[in-house]
Scaffold this motif. Structure first.
Motif, PDB file in Angstrom:
ATOM      1  N   LEU A 236       0.841  -1.195   0.000  1.00  0.00           N
ATOM      2  CA  LEU A 236       0.000   0.000   0.000  1.00  0.00           C
ATOM      3  C   LEU A 236       0.878   1.248   0.000  1.00  0.00           C
ATOM      4  N   LYS A 237       0.615   2.170  -0.939  1.00  0.00           N
ATOM      5  CA  LYS A 237       1.425   3.387  -1.049  1.00  0.00           C
ATOM      6  C   LYS A 237       1.060   4.381   0.043  1.00  0.00           C
ATOM      7  N   TRP A 238      -0.256   4.582   0.274  1.00  0.00           N
ATOM      8  CA  TRP A 238      -0.648   5.470   1.357  1.00  0.00           C
ATOM      9  C   TRP A 238      -1.997   5.095   1.931  1.00  0.00           C
ATOM     10  N   ILE A 239      -2.203   5.539   3.171  1.00  0.00           N
ATOM     11  CA  ILE A 239      -3.487   5.415   3.846  1.00  0.00           C
ATOM     12  C   ILE A 239      -4.025   6.834   4.027  1.00  0.00           C
ATOM     13  N   GLU A 240      -5.243   7.065   3.502  1.00  0.00           N
ATOM     14  CA  GLU A 240      -5.771   8.421   3.390  1.00  0.00           C
ATOM     15  C   GLU A 240      -6.940   8.679   4.329  1.00  0.00           C
ATOM     16  N   GLU A 241      -6.903   9.833   4.952  1.00  0.00           N
ATOM     17  CA  GLU A 241      -7.978  10.368   5.788  1.00  0.00           C
ATOM     18  C   GLU A 241      -8.568   9.293   6.705  1.00  0.00           C
ATOM     19  N   ALA A 242      -7.684   8.638   7.445  1.00  0.00           N
ATOM     20  CA  ALA A 242      -8.104   7.521   8.289  1.00  0.00           C
ATOM     21  C   ALA A 242      -8.945   7.974   9.483  1.00  0.00           C
ATOM     22  N   LEU A 243      -8.696   9.172   9.993  1.00  0.00           N
ATOM     23  CA  LEU A 243      -9.298   9.629  11.249  1.00  0.00           C
ATOM     24  C   LEU A 243     -10.154  10.874  11.018  1.00  0.00           C
ATOM     25  N   SER A 244     -10.851  11.277  12.057  1.00  0.00           N
ATOM     26  CA  SER A 244     -11.596  12.535  12.004  1.00  0.00           C
ATOM     27  C   SER A 244     -10.654  13.680  11.666  1.00  0.00           C
ATOM     28  N   PRO A 245     -11.073  14.632  10.825  1.00  0.00           N
ATOM     29  CA  PRO A 245     -10.186  15.750  10.491  1.00  0.00           C
ATOM     30  C   PRO A 245      -9.839  16.626  11.689  1.00  0.00           C
ATOM     31  N   ASP A 246     -10.580  16.515  12.779  1.00  0.00           N
ATOM     32  CA  ASP A 246     -10.252  17.278  13.990  1.00  0.00           C
ATOM     33  C   ASP A 246      -9.219  16.585  14.871  1.00  0.00           C
ATOM     34  N   ASP A 247      -8.897  15.338  14.565  1.00  0.00           N
ATOM     35  CA  ASP A 247      -8.000  14.569  15.428  1.00  0.00           C
ATOM     36  C   ASP A 247      -6.551  14.720  14.971  1.00  0.00           C
ATOM     37  N   TYR A 248      -5.978  15.904  15.162  1.00  0.00           N
ATOM     38  CA  TYR A 248      -4.590  16.151  14.782  1.00  0.00           C
ATOM     39  C   TYR A 248      -3.637  15.256  15.574  1.00  0.00           C
ATOM     40  N   TRP A 249      -3.960  15.010  16.821  1.00  0.00           N
ATOM     41  CA  TRP A 249      -3.107  14.191  17.676  1.00  0.00           C
ATOM     42  C   TRP A 249      -3.087  12.743  17.196  1.00  0.00           C
ATOM     43  N   GLY A 250      -4.237  12.259  16.758  1.00  0.00           N
ATOM     44  CA  GLY A 250      -4.302  10.914  16.208  1.00  0.00           C
ATOM     45  C   GLY A 250      -3.483  10.775  14.932  1.00  0.00           C
ATOM     46  N   TYR A 251      -3.575  11.780  14.049  1.00  0.00           N
ATOM     47  CA  TYR A 251      -2.786  11.734  12.814  1.00  0.00           C
ATOM     48  C   TYR A 251      -1.290  11.789  13.122  1.00  0.00           C
ATOM     49  N   ARG A 252      -0.922  12.601  14.094  1.00  0.00           N
ATOM     50  CA  ARG A 252       0.492  12.654  14.500  1.00  0.00           C
ATOM     51  C   ARG A 252       0.977  11.273  14.914  1.00  0.00           C
ATOM     52  N   ASP A 253       0.181  10.572  15.718  1.00  0.00           N
ATOM     53  CA  ASP A 253       0.589   9.254  16.203  1.00  0.00           C
ATOM     54  C   ASP A 253       0.515   8.202  15.095  1.00  0.00           C
ATOM     55  N   LEU A 254      -0.454   8.329  14.200  1.00  0.00           N
ATOM     56  CA  LEU A 254      -0.541   7.380  13.088  1.00  0.00           C
ATOM     57  C   LEU A 254       0.689   7.505  12.200  1.00  0.00           C
ATOM     58  N   LYS A 255       1.107   8.716  11.917  1.00  0.00           N
ATOM     59  CA  LYS A 255       2.301   8.897  11.092  1.00  0.00           C
ATOM     60  C   LYS A 255       3.533   8.304  11.780  1.00  0.00           C
ATOM     61  N   LYS A 256       3.626   8.450  13.099  1.00  0.00           N
ATOM     62  CA  LYS A 256       4.743   7.854  13.831  1.00  0.00           C
ATOM     63  C   LYS A 256       4.702   6.333  13.792  1.00  0.00           C
ATOM     64  N   ASN A 257       3.491   5.783  13.844  1.00  0.00           N
ATOM     65  CA  ASN A 257       3.329   4.331  13.968  1.00  0.00           C
ATOM     66  C   ASN A 257       3.230   3.602  12.635  1.00  0.00           C
ATOM     67  N   ALA A 258       3.047   4.327  11.541  1.00  0.00           N
ATOM     68  CA  ALA A 258       2.861   3.690  10.235  1.00  0.00           C
ATOM     69  C   ALA A 258       4.140   2.972   9.810  1.00  0.00           C
ATOM     70  N   PRO A 259       4.015   1.921   9.016  1.00  0.00           N
ATOM     71  CA  PRO A 259       5.206   1.208   8.540  1.00  0.00           C
ATOM     72  C   PRO A 259       6.122   2.134   7.748  1.00  0.00           C
ATOM     73  N   LYS A 260       7.405   1.909   7.847  1.00  0.00           N
ATOM     74  CA  LYS A 260       8.365   2.711   7.120  1.00  0.00           C
ATOM     75  C   LYS A 260       8.107   2.596   5.620  1.00  0.00           C
ATOM     76  N   GLY A 261       8.030   3.733   4.966  1.00  0.00           N
ATOM     77  CA  GLY A 261       7.792   3.733   3.529  1.00  0.00           C
ATOM     78  C   GLY A 261       6.345   3.950   3.138  1.00  0.00           C
ATOM     79  N   MET A 262       5.404   3.785   4.080  1.00  0.00           N
ATOM     80  CA  MET A 262       4.003   4.055   3.779  1.00  0.00           C
ATOM     81  C   MET A 262       3.690   5.507   4.116  1.00  0.00           C
ATOM     82  N   LEU A 263       2.985   6.173   3.232  1.00  0.00           N
ATOM     83  CA  LEU A 263       2.633   7.573   3.426  1.00  0.00           C
ATOM     84  C   LEU A 263       1.292   7.691   4.145  1.00  0.00           C
ATOM     85  N   VAL A 264       1.201   8.694   5.010  1.00  0.00           N
ATOM     86  CA  VAL A 264      -0.061   9.054   5.663  1.00  0.00           C
ATOM     87  C   VAL A 264      -0.517  10.366   5.046  1.00  0.00           C
ATOM     88  N   THR A 265      -1.756  10.398   4.548  1.00  0.00           N
ATOM     89  CA  THR A 265      -2.259  11.577   3.850  1.00  0.00           C
ATOM     90  C   THR A 265      -3.607  12.000   4.432  1.00  0.00           C
TER      91      THR A 265
END
Length: 392
Positions: A236-265
């Motif tokens: 998978l190249k990227w995982i898009e808009e996985a969380l609520s757009p208000d959950d900046y903290w969740g996106y921060r942690d998802l980007k930290k936890n995502a597999p190396k090489g996968m993009l979070v968008t």
């Protein structure tokens, strides 16, 4: 060069496709059991239209100059947005110069801040801003991309969003983004189905074709993290808009936890430079995806893109047809664009905002060269019935 002043602003509503691309008939892939924040309720799981995704319809904004030249644009927002344009925003345009788009944007945004800032109000504001750029291009007899500094490449290349990336590959696109069909409320079985669908599609398209997942704000952090790691096994190249757009903290942690090489968008449902500043400063994603018809228009997208460029983050706008094409072709940090496959079975390329726009360009073999027609280069289809619910 002296330009005629703005004489009149008008707002219309139209139903059936157009900029509100979810406003489709039955049997369309875009409304077939796609995971949403409402998927936790079984009665709203099968169809996004069941919970009202298409209730607003398309907003059409026209801005007429004193010499009779008309610029226009389309976005979402329907009748409520038309009210805002006619009753509130029009006062900041009529009698002003078309070149004063910075001042006009500032006045529209801060005059509505007490009830706006994001969502419907910024959609309406965006439609006005885009119509203003269309008018400016027509008065200058130049395409909008020329007003933005000119092309940095000769053609656009696209990935396709649809239920059938395998068909998109055959049509020449560089990648395919699939809707996620099962959310957390469907448990482990749903997660296994999501991975099985991805694995099957990977087998169909081969190893070198991009595959992405559009999660449409439907997941929690734990589920998104698990999905990312399982999907990584299938390239998978990227995982898009996985969380609520208000959950900046969740996106921060998802980007930290995502597999190396996968993009979070993310960013499709974000708005203004301040919203995107949060995403960027908190290191929430690798790519931001503003919709030019929802984030504040071209005037604001220029600022958003500059913030991202300074941080080495790509800007790949959410599919918004010509309104994003004219921007993407002028920016080095926007190397490709999104195309929404609006054919019901995702088996052919049709205009994204069909049937509302005439001369709407579409990619051929996944690529598109923009012509030099003034403004955004499209016209309203006179066969589409416009309704003007309010006047001023």
């Amino acid at each position: 060069m002296t330009f005629p002043l703005i004489k009149h602003v008008r707002a219309f509503v139209v139903r059936g496709g157009g900029a509100d691309y979810h406003d489709q008939g039955s049997g369309h892939w875009i409304d077939d059991h796609i995971a949403t924040p409402m998927s936790r309720y079984p009665e709203y799981r099968q169809s996004r239209q069941s919970f009202g995704i298409n209730v607003l319809g398309t907003l059409v904004v026209e801005i007429e100059a004193a010499d009779g030249t008309v610029g226009f644009a389309v976005t979402t927002g329907g009748e409520p947005a038309a009210y805002i344009v006619e009753k509130h925003l029009a006062r900041f345009l009529e009698g002003a110069s078309v070149t004063d788009y910075e001042k006009i944007w500032d006045q529209m945004y801060f005059s509505t801040q007490f009830y706006g800032r994001k969502g419907l109000v910024v959609n309406a504001l965006s439609g006005v801003d885009l119509a203003l750029w269309d008018l400016l291009g027509k008065l200058r007899k130049e395409p909008v991309y020329q007003l933005l500094g000119g092309k940095v490449r000769e053609e656009l290349q696209f990935y396709a969003t649809s239920s059938r990336p395998d068909l998109s590959k055959k049509l020449g696109f560089i990648g395919g983004k699939m809707p996620l069909h099962h959310g957390p409320a469907e448990g482990e079985e749903g997660l296994k189905k999501n991975i099985a669908e991805l694995a099957e599609m990977r087998e169909r398209v081969g190893d070198d074709f991009w595959l992405m997942l559009d999660c449409w704000m439907s997941l929690d952090l734990n589920y998104a993290t698990r999905l990312a790691h399982e999907a990584h096994k299938h390239g998978l190249k990227w995982i898009e808009e996985a969380l609520s757009p208000d959950d900046y903290w969740g996106y921060r942690d998802l980007k930290k936890n995502a597999p190396k090489g996968m993009l979070v968008t993310t960013g499709e449902h974000e708005a203004t430079r301040w919203g995107f500043r949060m995403l960027l400063e908190m290191d929430c994603c690798d790519i931001i995806q503003p919709d030019v018809g929802w984030c504040g228009g071209i005037t604001e997208l220029i600022k958003i893109s500059a913030l991202a460029d300074a941080r080495g983050v790509m800007v790949i706008p959410h599919g918004s047809s010509v309104y994003s094409y004219h921007f993407v072709i002028t920016r080095h940090n926007s190397p490709f664009a999104e195309f929404l496959m609006m054919a019901p079975d995702a088996d052919k390329v049709v205009p994204m905002f069909n049937p509302l726009l005439l001369d709407e360009p579409v990619p051929v073999n996944g690529r598109l060269k923009l012509d030099d027609k003034p403004g955004f280069g499209v016209q309203l289809n006179p066969a589409c019935k416009l309704h003007r619910p309010y006047t001023h």
